[in-house]
Design a protein around this motif. Structure first.
Motif, PDB file in Angstrom:
ATOM      1  N   GLN A 160      67.966  43.475  53.255  1.00  0.00           N
ATOM      2  CA  GLN A 160      67.440  43.016  54.543  1.00  0.00           C
ATOM      3  C   GLN A 160      66.954  44.211  55.364  1.00  0.00           C
ATOM      4  OE1 GLN A 160      70.339  40.680  56.643  1.00  0.00           O
ATOM      5  NE2 GLN A 160      70.818  39.411  54.877  1.00  0.00           N
ATOM      6  N   THR A 165      63.856  35.174  54.990  1.00  0.00           N
ATOM      7  CA  THR A 165      63.101  35.098  56.249  1.00  0.00           C
ATOM      8  C   THR A 165      62.393  36.412  56.539  1.00  0.00           C
ATOM      9  OG1 THR A 165      64.650  33.467  57.173  1.00  0.00           O
ATOM     10  CG2 THR A 165      63.268  34.698  58.729  1.00  0.00           C
ATOM     11  N   TYR A 166      63.121  37.520  56.436  1.00  0.00           N
ATOM     12  CA  TYR A 166      62.514  38.825  56.683  1.00  0.00           C
ATOM     13  C   TYR A 166      61.375  39.093  55.696  1.00  0.00           C
ATOM     14  CZ  TYR A 166      66.649  39.784  59.562  1.00  0.00           C
ATOM     15  OH  TYR A 166      67.634  39.735  60.511  1.00  0.00           O
ATOM     16  N   TYR A 167      61.569  38.666  54.461  1.00  0.00           N
ATOM     17  CA  TYR A 167      60.542  38.866  53.437  1.00  0.00           C
ATOM     18  C   TYR A 167      59.268  38.098  53.779  1.00  0.00           C
ATOM     19  CZ  TYR A 167      58.225  38.546  48.883  1.00  0.00           C
ATOM     20  OH  TYR A 167      57.312  38.583  47.871  1.00  0.00           O
ATOM     21  N   GLU A 195      71.167  44.534  62.918  1.00  0.00           N
ATOM     22  CA  GLU A 195      71.734  44.354  61.574  1.00  0.00           C
ATOM     23  C   GLU A 195      72.688  45.495  61.228  1.00  0.00           C
ATOM     24  OE1 GLU A 195      71.688  41.938  59.581  1.00  0.00           O
ATOM     25  OE2 GLU A 195      69.980  40.673  60.102  1.00  0.00           O
ATOM     26  N   LEU A 230      63.085  45.186  56.691  1.00  0.00           N
ATOM     27  CA  LEU A 230      62.794  45.475  58.095  1.00  0.00           C
ATOM     28  C   LEU A 230      62.168  46.852  58.249  1.00  0.00           C
ATOM     29  CD1 LEU A 230      66.030  43.998  59.692  1.00  0.00           C
ATOM     30  CD2 LEU A 230      63.704  43.169  60.067  1.00  0.00           C
ATOM     31  N   SER A 242      61.038  44.664  65.439  1.00  0.00           N
ATOM     32  CA  SER A 242      61.634  44.926  64.128  1.00  0.00           C
ATOM     33  C   SER A 242      62.698  46.009  64.210  1.00  0.00           C
ATOM     34  CB  SER A 242      60.544  45.325  63.123  1.00  0.00           C
ATOM     35  OG  SER A 242      59.586  44.305  62.987  1.00  0.00           O
ATOM     36  N   GLU A 269      68.482  34.869  55.571  1.00  0.00           N
ATOM     37  CA  GLU A 269      67.978  35.957  56.410  1.00  0.00           C
ATOM     38  C   GLU A 269      67.079  36.879  55.610  1.00  0.00           C
ATOM     39  OE1 GLU A 269      70.628  38.219  58.850  1.00  0.00           O
ATOM     40  OE2 GLU A 269      71.810  36.459  59.383  1.00  0.00           O
ATOM     41  N   TRP A 315      58.263  37.146  56.773  1.00  0.00           N
ATOM     42  CA  TRP A 315      57.616  37.800  57.910  1.00  0.00           C
ATOM     43  C   TRP A 315      56.942  39.093  57.484  1.00  0.00           C
ATOM     44  CZ3 TRP A 315      56.251  35.418  62.039  1.00  0.00           C
ATOM     45  CH2 TRP A 315      57.017  34.377  62.566  1.00  0.00           C
TER      46      TRP A 315
END
Length: 214
Positions: A35, A186-188, A76, A39, A69, A183, A190
């Motif tokens: 993750q 999701t980050y991937y 995180e 980011l 970000s 999560e 975006w």
């Protein structure tokens, strides 16, 4: 990739489980750090794009994504306390909680906002064909394939929770934290979207807007 990570955790093979989510602290495992890596990739892409930006609004747009970000990355990392405590061999029970999203009901609020943005950008916006002549809609509008990606994210999230309920691994280091898989996905998603905006879309200029309006 998500299926491989699920397989590692639910394999009940201790070394694989430790790699994914260490017993000492799951925040130090592969799942959490993937993750963080995604980011960081978003931040790097936005900084590269910022260096090419010519207009003030353009710099503000990509700068805002970069700043958001950075904030999410630091959240995180619990503002660095995870690695500070690990590097210095400190007692994890003494580690302060500096992040905002785990305080009170903030976690639910963050998830609500995150889900709302996913729906707006990847479920609703791709179908705004009636406004496609507007340069900003055309610039921000993702491919309709993102809808399938969002659906895959929901299905994989449900799979993770179902596996935990039916065949929980022993020990379950990710107890009540199966949302970490979602999560990462999701980050991937975006990252793919922001990368497309940064390097595959032309920034809407005033001339382009005037031409579209005409």
């Amino acid at each position: 990739m998500i299926l491989v990570l699920l397989g590692m955790y639910f394999s009940n093979v201790p070394p694989l489980m430790e790699i994914l989510a260490p017993q000492v602290n799951r925040e130090l495992g592969l799942l959490e750090n993937l993750q963080n890596a995604v980011l960081v990739a978003i931040i790097v892409m936005m900084v590269v794009r910022l260096r090419r930006a010519r207009e003030t609004v353009e710099r503000g747009f990509f700068g805002l994504i970069a700043a958001a970000s950075v904030f999410i990355l630091m959240e995180e990392l619990d503002w660095g306390t995870h690695f500070w405590w690990a590097l210095h061999g400190l007692d994890w029970q003494t580690r302060p909680v500096l992040n905002i999203h785990n305080q009170g009901e903030n976690s639910d609020r963050f998830k609500f906002v995150g889900n709302l943005l996913l729906v707006v950008f990847f479920v609703i916006l791709p179908w705004f064909r009636f406004a496609a002549h507007r340069v900003w809609v055309r610039f921000l509008q993702p491919s309709r394939w993102y809808l399938l990606t969002a659906l895959a994210m929901v299905l994989l999230s449900e799979l993770a929770h179902t596996l935990e309920e039916t065949v929980p691994p022993e020990p379950n280091y990710l107890d009540n934290s199966m949302s970490e898989y979602r999560e990462l996905f999701t980050y991937y998603v975006w990252a793919l979207y922001f990368g497309a905006l940064a390097f595959k879309r032309e920034w809407p200029t005033r001339d382009a807007g005037a031409a579209a309006a005409g």
